[in-house]
Structure formats: C-alpha cells, structure tokens
Design a protein around this motif. Structure first.
Motif, PDB file in Angstrom:
ATOM      1  N   ILE A  65      -3.505 -48.802 -39.720  1.00 53.42           N
ATOM      2  CA  ILE A  65      -3.130 -47.938 -38.356  1.00 53.42           C
ATOM      3  C   ILE A  65      -2.497 -48.492 -37.402  1.00 53.42           C
ATOM      4  O   ILE A  65      -1.603 -48.114 -36.858  1.00 53.42           O
ATOM      5  N   THR A  66      -2.811 -49.936 -37.286  1.00 60.30           N
ATOM      6  CA  THR A  66      -2.073 -50.535 -35.853  1.00 60.30           C
ATOM      7  C   THR A  66      -0.775 -51.143 -36.317  1.00 60.30           C
ATOM      8  O   THR A  66      -0.833 -52.446 -36.820  1.00 60.30           O
ATOM      9  N   ASP A  67       0.094 -50.503 -36.503  1.00 70.52           N
ATOM     10  CA  ASP A  67       1.552 -51.000 -37.108  1.00 70.52           C
ATOM     11  C   ASP A  67       2.334 -51.303 -35.808  1.00 70.52           C
ATOM     12  O   ASP A  67       3.569 -51.272 -36.048  1.00 70.52           O
ATOM     13  N   GLY A 118       6.154 -53.885 -37.448  1.00 73.04           N
ATOM     14  CA  GLY A 118       4.971 -53.247 -38.302  1.00 73.04           C
ATOM     15  C   GLY A 118       4.843 -54.000 -39.551  1.00 73.04           C
ATOM     16  O   GLY A 118       3.501 -54.074 -39.787  1.00 73.04           O
ATOM     17  N   LYS A 139      -0.540 -50.254 -30.491  1.00 72.93           N
ATOM     18  CA  LYS A 139      -1.563 -49.994 -31.063  1.00 72.93           C
ATOM     19  C   LYS A 139      -2.416 -51.366 -31.287  1.00 72.93           C
ATOM     20  O   LYS A 139      -3.759 -51.241 -31.347  1.00 72.93           O
TER      21      LYS A 139
END
Lengths: 331, 766
Positions: free
Chosen positions: B687-689, B279, B693
């Motif tokens: 958001i994209t961790d 992440g 995603k």
C-alpha cells in the motif's frame, strides 16, 4: 509499474472561457489549474486523461474581490495569492487560517482555490495503481476490506481532503459554475457530494462544467471564528480531522454557531443539530464538549478511520472556545 | 595505546566529497552516461504466491524502441542469494527473474528500450498467465505444520530456532521474587535512501563486464556476477565501480539488479541502465524485519536481575534468510544487563510478505525496544528512578558473569553469548551519567494513578544500548609518487556516511598531513584492494585499521628511501608535517616526492591486510539516549521536543561527521518510533508506495538532537576508534516510548506510536 509513466497528452491553454468550455466537454479532458493534485493522480494511475486544459489564461477565474461585504474568489486564485490578499488577511481570518495550515509554501504557490475544492480523495488505495477500487471502476472498497468491513459493492468511504471546503462551509459559501449552456450558482453544501450515485465524482460538476468562482456572503455581525486541524504528524499533512467554527454572542450566550467538520465522512458537513443546541447557551468547556459530542454523532467513519472520532471531538471543542474568545467585545 | 599527539585524527576535517556534492558535481550511478545507453524496467508480479504458466513477450518485443525482453529462461541459472546476501541458500536458488512468484512485486521479466517510458510501456504488453498458490503472511501462521511453503521447505529458516543461552534461565526465574513480562511488536520500515537502487552495465568487445552500481560491497557483486556469467575463474574480467552513493544504510546489497542489467546488456550489445523508482525502492527494496518479542525478566529481592528470557519471531519475507538480523536482535536482551541466566529463542520465518533484509542496526532496534521498554516498566514498578536502575544493573566493564574466557587464536566475536569475557572498553555508565547531566534528567519514578483527559503533557524517557563493532577483514594500499602525492586506495565504499574522509584522516595521520592532502580512490575492483563491504559498523574500525597500517608501512618505506638517499641511519629519521626530518637532514627536511624521485623506484607503496579484533576482549560500542516529548491526550499526537544522544564509540576520529552519523541515525529512529510503517493489504499488495504514504521525518519532526561523545580511546581499536554507524538508531524508539509513558501514563508496546495507537492505549487505560 504502471502509473510511473505518463501517457502522451494533448495540452491546450484556451484564452477564452467559451473555448475552454467547448474543450471541457470532451470526455477524456481534465482541467489543469495548479496541477498539484491532477499530476499526482495521473502518476498514481488514478486518472488517465488525454487532454489537459490549462486554466491559466482565463481572467474570469482570477482575482480576490470584496463585493459589498461579500468575498469573491476566482477559482484559479492560488493559495499563495489568497494568503497575500489584504482583504482576506483583514476580513476573513477563518479562510486565511485554513489556507495557511494547508500543505507547504511550494505547493501553495501552485495549488488553487478551485483545485482545493475539487481535489480527489487521498485514499491510499485510490492513489495506488495496484488497486482497482470502487472509484476506478472496481467493485470493492479496499479501505473497508482492510478494516474488516463488508467491502463488495459498498460505497467509497474516502473523506474529502480539502481544508478550504470546511472553512467555506462555515461561511455558507456558494460556487459559481459555467457551462456552454450558461451559468449556475450552487451552495457549497450541495456542491460537495456525500456518497452519491456516481462513485467517480466527489463534487457536483458535470463533464463540460467549469468552476469559476466562490462567493462568501458577509459574515454574521460581531462573530469570532476558528479553524482547527489535526493530522498524524507534527509537520504538514492531510487532515485526520478539521473543523471550522463561527460563533456570535448575545451578551454571554450564543446567538449563532456554525460548525463544519471534515475528515470523518466523504463530504465535510455542517453539524446543524449541535449548532442549534448551542444557541442560547453560555459557551464554556462543558457546553463546547457537549456540542462536540453532538457534532460527531452523525459521522460513521470506516473502521480504519474510527480513531479520528475523538480527535474531531477535541478539534470541535477547541474551535468553539477559540471562536468564542475571538468575538470582538462590544465598543 | 597510541601516542597521544594526534593531529588529523580527532579534528573535524572537512568532508572530502562535500564540495563536490554541494555543487552538484558529484556523479551518482544514474549520472553515468554512455553512448547507446538503454533503459531497463522490471515487470513485477501482481500476486503474492503463484506459478507462472506462460509468458508471451511477443507484443512487448514488437514495440518500436524495445531492444530486448528477458524472462527467467534467458537469465543465468545462478542464484542471487548466498553471495552477498548473508545467510546461505536456505530454500534453494533464487534467480534474478523468476517463474515462481513468492511476493507481490517479484521480478518476472525485464525490458531494455531506448528510453524509460518505452521500456515501461512495453511492460504492459507482456502477457503472463499465473496459477495462484496459497500464500502466508503471518509468521506465526507460517510456522504451523500445514502452512503453505514459501520456499519449498518448511518456513522456519534453518529448520530450527536459534537458541542462545548463558547459565540456567529456569533456575534464574525460579529464584526471582518478581517476574515481569511484556509482548512487543515492531513494524516493517524502509531505510529510504535519497538515492534509490541503480546500476549501469556494459560489456566490452573482449567479453569483459563493467558495472557501475550503488553498492555497499563491490567484491560481493563481482563474485556473484562472475559466477553468473561464466567468469568464475577470471573474476577480474568483471569490474564493479561505485560512484557516489546516496546512502546505503547497510541495505544496498542486492546483486539482482546488476544481474538483470548485465543480462540485458549482453543480449543487446549495448550498455543498460536500471534504476528503481521511489515506489520500487520502498516496496521492492530491502526492509527492516518486523518483530514479535515476548520478554520475561526476573528480579531478585535486591533489585538485581536474576534471569532474562526472550522469544523473538522475525518475518523475513520470501528471500533473505535474516539469521544475522535475528542474532543481532538478541544482543541487547542477552548482553546489555548484568545477568548470569539468559535464554534467547529466535525464529526467522519465510512468508510471502515484504522482503526484509539488512538495514542499519539489523535486529538491534527491535530487541532494544522490547528490552528497554520492559526495563523502564520494572524500574517504575519498583518505584526506582529508571536511570538509577540501569546504572545499578548494566553490564560491567569486566563482562557478563561466567568463567574467565580462555583466549584462542581467533578474535573474540564482537557479539558473544558466553560470560567471562571483558570489554576492551565500556563507556556505558559514562553515557548514562554524562547524558543525564547534559539532558537535565530528573530523578523520577512516577506511577500514574489518574490518566489525564485533556491537554498536552510533557515527559522524559531514556534507553541505552550495546552494539558490536564490526570486525571485518579489510585491506588498504598507499602509493606515494614522485610528485609526492599520497594516494589512498581502498575497496571499501563511502556510502555517504563520510567514510572516505574518516579513513583519509586515519591514513594521513602517520604522514603528518591533513586528510584533504590525500588523494582517495575507493571502491573500484579494478584498482582498489579487497574489502568486505560497508556494513555492520565496520568502516572506521576495520577499514580504519587497514588504512592506518598501510600508511605506517608507507611511512616506514619512505624513511628507508630517505635513509638510502641521505645516507643517514633510519632510526634518526621521522616524518613530520608531510616531510622527512631528523638529525642530519639538511634544511627543512626532505619532501616525500624528492625521496621517491631520488631513490628512483617510481612509487613507494604501503600495504596492509588486516583481520582486526582482540583475542581477549569484546569490542563493543554503547549509547544512552534521553528524550523529552509532549503528548496531546485528546489527539494522540506525540511531539519530540529534544534528544540528547550520548555515545561511546571510543575515540572520535571526526567530531563533525560523527555528529552527522548520530543526528542521521536518531532521525531515522524518530520515524521508526512515530510513524514509518510499510503496509500491505491482506492479500500482500503493498500500500505504502510513496513518501506521501510511507512518512519519513520532516524538519518539524526533527527536534534538536545533541550528540555527546563519552568514550575513552579503545586499546584494541585503530587510534582507539570503535563503531558508530548503527548504534544511533538503536535505543531511541524505547526512549521515546518511555517518555510517552512518563508524560501520560500508558505503555505502548507496538511501534509506531501513531495518534491512533496512543488514543487506543489511553482509552483502554481509562
């Protein structure tokens, strides 16, 4: 970040259903079957149970059985077992296809039928420790906010990611649920909750209740089925739209049609209006497209998912035609 | 030119580290185990722009197992920018931990504890009070006069736009019979190395620091650390060692994590490991700059290009100034096509968004996406085959139009703007022609008058690119011992691309040895000579030059030894198959070991320090990619069926590793073109961790990729070998978008080409 570390957990692997139900009543308990969803939730800060109850040792939750033309699936049957079952392979092609298009062999060897139905939404905000969304006690739906919609107090819009739910809905499946107080049966259609009052639940399973099995009544005579799924990649992914269709014919016209649609709304739904419109029609490209238009009409996806409407429409039309072509010809 | 008889260079030598990696024996930074090792974690800010009012670490420090908690007050007052992160200190110093938050995820405090879980639990016990400040995420808004300032200075990096001009673009546009325009947008992506950033730091009793780090630039890290910890005058007391690296993509250039680990190690007196989670690698690493590009191309009546005008805005986030990225985004638009009048106006802008930095290709994929999309559109509009249009208009081997360049004493930059400078070699036409032949390109100029409603359609697209060959100072040392072993010592880092193998081949050639016969010791500042780091497609060319010259130096000295020992004239001796042979040499020759032993000097050393390049010619690499796609017009899904990637990288040193570079780069480009996108909520939160995603290509999304090498050996390059590291992901996205147009008739000018975008474009066009 929060989330990457799992807090200390208690683990129990009860050997009887009664023991399991007793433990399941603890408010900080979570049921662990394949774990492919639950462990991800914990890591993503979307769940924080203190007790994990393994369902591995409960015989009632296992087994795939033909019961006079009905199918009984134990909730803890893995997707791999489902796909290996001769009964499923020969008699339940819709279920087989839905399971086969789901995730990867590694995941299917662990993930279970019950877990697939009870899995929580894949919303990127829900699965992100930086966002306290509606489902985590917050007051905002960030997915709506990202689409420029009213976000405060608006209910969650995350669709169910379940493939099996869509296939099973088309089979009019029922679920068997146990609690210390006894057992109950419920139609799957009522088990999967549209936006209910409780944002923390997507299925009608109270604390202390346990999903035991899924039952599929016999299919209509001489029907054809199809499962069509689209997602944003060529390799595996969660559905952007998934559709199950069951069609039986009366000569050249439709005797009965069932259409289950996922990806557009919180719970997958049966497109009843489209189903009844099709009865008596010849099923061809034109009527399939018209039925698809009717089938997506009830859906009101959030702005960020509106691109899915034409995808779902295409899936429905394709599924209906594939199901029609799969109807066995009369001997 | 080299002698034509090359034996090791040009062969697919087995990767020197292949066996180690396949068996799991290879040690990466996180595999470094030291007694008493502590584990570190970073507290990251939840807001995009804020001042820290107070931090209370009391509860965290009291947690059993916690050894130290640091905030900005305990960190060296030495900027982490400016050293290895090229571009200077635009906007003042940046410390490894901060009291002014400029993005969600900024490093606020760091904990070292007995294990990673304890360290992470302690993070939650640090109480921070923030005073929120207004934030800005859109680069155009950040350029407005009243925009919040991200760095305490106006947000435009450098204070004015970057202007690159050749000829007179206004006159060129005026003489054009048609001017084509397009607006293009590209997204933020991550290089997603398999190995996230990691470092281990340990101080010894004498006050020396050793750092093991997944780094692309050991000497940059050493300099920055020495400065930070008061060892500026004796940087040798800082030792930076790079174990195996699980990919860098030009991207593992942050000294920050080394600062934090070293400060924690100093505070605790114990070694400290700091490793990013996936992440963190995604959201807090260094990402590709998103670009907004307005491009105008003017055409003369004869179909030649009269003028090209480009305005590019890059969002660089709050830290890395990104000027090199901006310049690289100009290279394609200003130099790929023969054109007397070009103008590039570039803006690199600070915002409170993701930190963009150096990532394979820098700005070239963005610039080429715009350029090669519009060129395709022009060809189709003219009714001309896009391949024929390109063959007619691409830059000529003699260079861009302009007054003949007068050589100076410094090498020609590999990315000039002026015309009149010839290329050292230019295989662009060969890439286009041979690539087209291999692909089976069909003449096409298909306008789409009716857009299909149903079904799947196939289409073909192509795009080409120009790319600099990295001209970096480099050095190499060779030691031949009494045992006859040839040891190659180089400061450069094998980041996983196969640099070690290729450099060993280039060093082994003068000895007549296979690459595997050499003992390669890389990337340890205590024992290897200086290198400028592994970036900018410079390893094979620049470090290769050093390896070759050091080997030639060592061979010369071996021959001198042999001449002494055998009492033969040096001119009659030569090296063949790892032995010294020649007229009068007894038997089957003298072994290297024997020569060194008998001369009695311990070792024979070769050394080279090079500043490679040409005083008269531009050294560039070229490529042309050909793609076939299938597009489902009802679902918007784009599937790539096959790709032919034709490259001119001069002589190919190792066909197997070169093919690997091409396949890897093209695969990254597929993700760039189709689905990779780092997303932030409007308030700046990432958001994209995770890889669920932020989607990278899986096997099914990686079609057959056929590398094709079409270049001739370059006269100014070592063994004729030019750059190959970055070009493989430069032209691909445009080729894919052009193929989508060919298939279904819509031009999509924003990346990635997701089903949602394809469907929207189809709906808008119907």
């Amino acid at each position: 970040m929060a989330g990457e570390t799992i807090a200390e957990l208690e683990y129990a692997a009860p050997a009887s259903l009664a023991q399991a139900l007793e433990l399941a009543a603890r408010p900080d308990a979570a049921l662990l079957a394949g774990g492919t969803d639950l462990l991800g939730q914990i890591k993503d800060g979307a769940a924080s149970p203190r007790l994990l109850i393994s369902l591995a040792n409960l015989p009632e939750l296992h087994g795939v059985a033909d019961e006079a033309g009905s199918l009984r699936l134990g909730a803890a049957v893995t997707l791999h077992e489902l796909l290996r079952s001769d009964i499923v392979r020969s008699d339940w092609p819709l279920l087989y296809q839905a399971a086969a298009m789901l995730a990867t062999p590694q995941l299917r060897s662990a993930a279970t039928v019950g877990g697939n139905l009870c899995q929580r939404p894949r919303c990127w905000y829900f699965r992100n420790p930086r966002f306290d969304c509606f489902k985590k006690g917050g007051a905002i739906c960030f997915a709506r906010e990202a689409g420029g919609e009213t976000a405060a107090g608006a209910p969650c819009v995350a669709p169910s990611p379940s493939d099996l739910a869509v296939a099973l809905l088309a089979h009019d499946a029922r679920v068997q649920i146990a609690a210390t107080s006894g057992r109950r049966m419920a139609p799957l259609q009522r088990f999967v909750l549209p936006n209910g009052d409780d944002p923390l639940r997507e299925v009608d399973l109270a604390s202390g209740e346990l999903l035991i099995a899924i039952e599929l009544p016999p299919s209509p005579v001489a029907c054809g089925t199809a499962y069509v799924k689209e997602w944003d990649y060529d390799s595996w992914g969660f559905a952007s739209a998934n559709v199950a269709a069951v069609v039986s014919l009366n000569g050249s016209t439709v005797r009965e049609a069932r259409i289950a649609v996922g990806g557009l709304s919180v719970a997958p739904y049966r497109a009843r209006e489209a189903e009844s419109w099709l009865v008596g029609q010849a099923l061809d490209e034109t009527t399939a497209a018209a039925a698809a238009d009717r089938a997506i009409a009830p859906a009101e996806p959030p702005v960020i998912h509106r691109y899915r409407l034409p995808i779902a429409r295409a899936c429905i039309a394709r599924a209906l035609l594939i199901a029609r072509d799969a109807v066995p010809t009369a001997p | 030119m080299q002698a034509t008889e090359l034996r090791t260079v040009g062969a697919s030598a087995e990767r020197i580290d292949g066996r180690e990696k396949l068996t799991g024996a290879a040690q990466y930074t996180v595999d470094i185990r030291l007694p008493g090792l502590l584990h570190a974690a970073i507290l990251r800010a939840p807001l995009a722009h804020a001042r820290i009012v107070s931090i209370d670490v009391g509860r965290a420090t009291a947690l059993p197992g916690v050894a130290a908690v640091l905030t900005v007050d305990e960190m060296p007052r030495s900027s982490v920018e400016g050293g290895d992160e090229a571009g200077g200190e635009a906007g003042g110093p940046v410390y490894a931990l901060t009291d002014v938050v400029r993005r969600v995820g900024d490093e606020v405090a760091a904990v070292a504890a007995v294990d990673i879980d304890t360290a992470r639990r302690a993070l939650a016990l640090i109480d921070v009070a923030y005073e929120p400040l207004p934030a800005v995420f859109d680069p155009e808004q950040a350029l407005l006069p009243d925009a919040p300032q991200v760095r305490g200075v106006p947000n435009l990096v450098g204070g004015r736009p970057l202007l690159l001009e050749r000829g007179d673009v206004r006159r060129g546009l005026a003489e054009a019979v048609a001017v084509y325009r397009g607006h293009y947008e590209t997204q933020v992506t991550s290089g997603s190395p398999l190995e996230p950033r990691a470092v281990v730091a340990a101080w010894d009793e004498d006050g020396g620091l050793t750092v093991w780090k997944a780094s692309r630039f050991t000497f940059g890290d050493r300099r920055a650390l020495a400065k930070a910890f008061g060892l500026e005058l004796e940087p040798e007391r800082v030792r930076v060692v790079v174990p195996h690296v699980g990919a860098s993509y030009g991207n593992k250039d942050e000294s920050r994590i080394a600062f934090i680990a070293a400060a924690l190690a100093k505070q605790t007196g114990r070694p400290v490991r700091l490793a990013y989670t996936r992440g963190e690698e995604l959201a807090d690493g260094r990402l590709r700059h998103p670009a907004r590009i307005d491009l105008a191309i003017g055409l003369r009546a004869d179909g030649t290009i009269a003028a090209i005008e480009d305005r590019t805005v890059l969002n660089t986030g709050p830290y890395v100034p990104g000027t090199a990225v901006l310049r690289r985004s100009a290279h394609g638009p200003t130099y790929l096509y023969d054109c007397a009048n070009v103008r590039f106006e570039g803006y690199c802008v600070f915002t409170n968004g993701f930190v963009a930095g150096s990532y394979r290709g820098l700005g070239a994929p963005q610039g080429h996406f715009a350029l090669e999309s519009l060129i395709d559109e022009i060809a189709v509009a003219r009714g001309e085959d896009p391949l024929a249009f390109r063959l007619r208009n691409v830059v000529k081997p003699e260079g861009q139009p302009g007054e003949r360049y007068q050589p100076t004493e410094t090498p020609v930059p590999s990315q000039p703007i002026a015309g009149g400078i010839p290329f050292s070699s230019n295989g662009l036409r060969a890439c286009l022609q041979e690539g087209a032949a291999r692909f089976g390109w069909q003449q096409r100029a298909r306008p789409h008058d009716r857009l299909p409603e149903r079904g799947k359609y196939r289409g073909q697209g192509l795009a080409c690119c120009i790319y600099q060959t990295g001209q970096q100072p480099s050095s190499a040392q060779i030691e031949v011992g009494e045992d006859g072993r040839v040891v190659l010592l180089m400061g450069t880092v094998d980041v996983g691309q196969g640099g070690r193998t290729v450099l060993a081949q280039m060093a082994a050639e003068p000895f007549g040895l296979p690459a595997g016969a050499l003992d390669c010791r890389f990337a340890d500042t205590a024992s290897t000579p200086f290198s400028s780091g592994t970036w900018g497609s410079s390893t094979t060319f620049s470090s290769g030059q050093a390896a070759k010259e050091a080997a030639e130096d060592a061979v010369q000295k071996l021959l001198e030894c042999a001449s002494d020992v055998l009492d033969l004239p040096g001119a009659s001796l030569r090296v063949e198959d790892g032995r010294i042979v020649g007229e009068g040499v007894p038997g089957d020759g003298l072994s290297f070991g024997e020569a060194v032993r008998r001369v009695g000097r311990g070792t024979v050393q070769g050394y080279a320090r090079v500043r490679p390049g040409s005083l008269t010619h531009i050294i560039n690499s070229f490529a042309a990619h050909f793609v076939e796609v299938e597009v489902d017009v009802e679902t918007g899904l784009v599937r790539i069926l096959r790709i032919v990637a034709a490259h001119d990288c001069g002589r190919v040193v190792n066909p197997a590793t070169a093919a690997g570079q091409v396949r890897g780069g093209v695969t990254q480009a597929i993700g760039y073109a189709l689905f990779e996108e780092m997303l932030q909520h409007p308030d700046g939160r990432p958001i994209t961790d995770s890889f669920l995603k932020f989607r990278v290509p899986h096997l099914r999304e990686t079609p057959p990729i056929e590398p094709l090498f079409c270049g001739d050996p370059d006269p100014f390059a070592p063994y004729g070998a030019k750059a190959l590291g970055e070009p493989p992901l430069v032209p691909t996205a445009a080729a894919i978008a052009n193929a989508v147009y060919d298939a279904v008739g819509v031009r999509i000018r924003s990346l990635p080409l997701t089903p949602a975008r394809v469907l929207a474009a189809l709906a808008a066009a119907r």
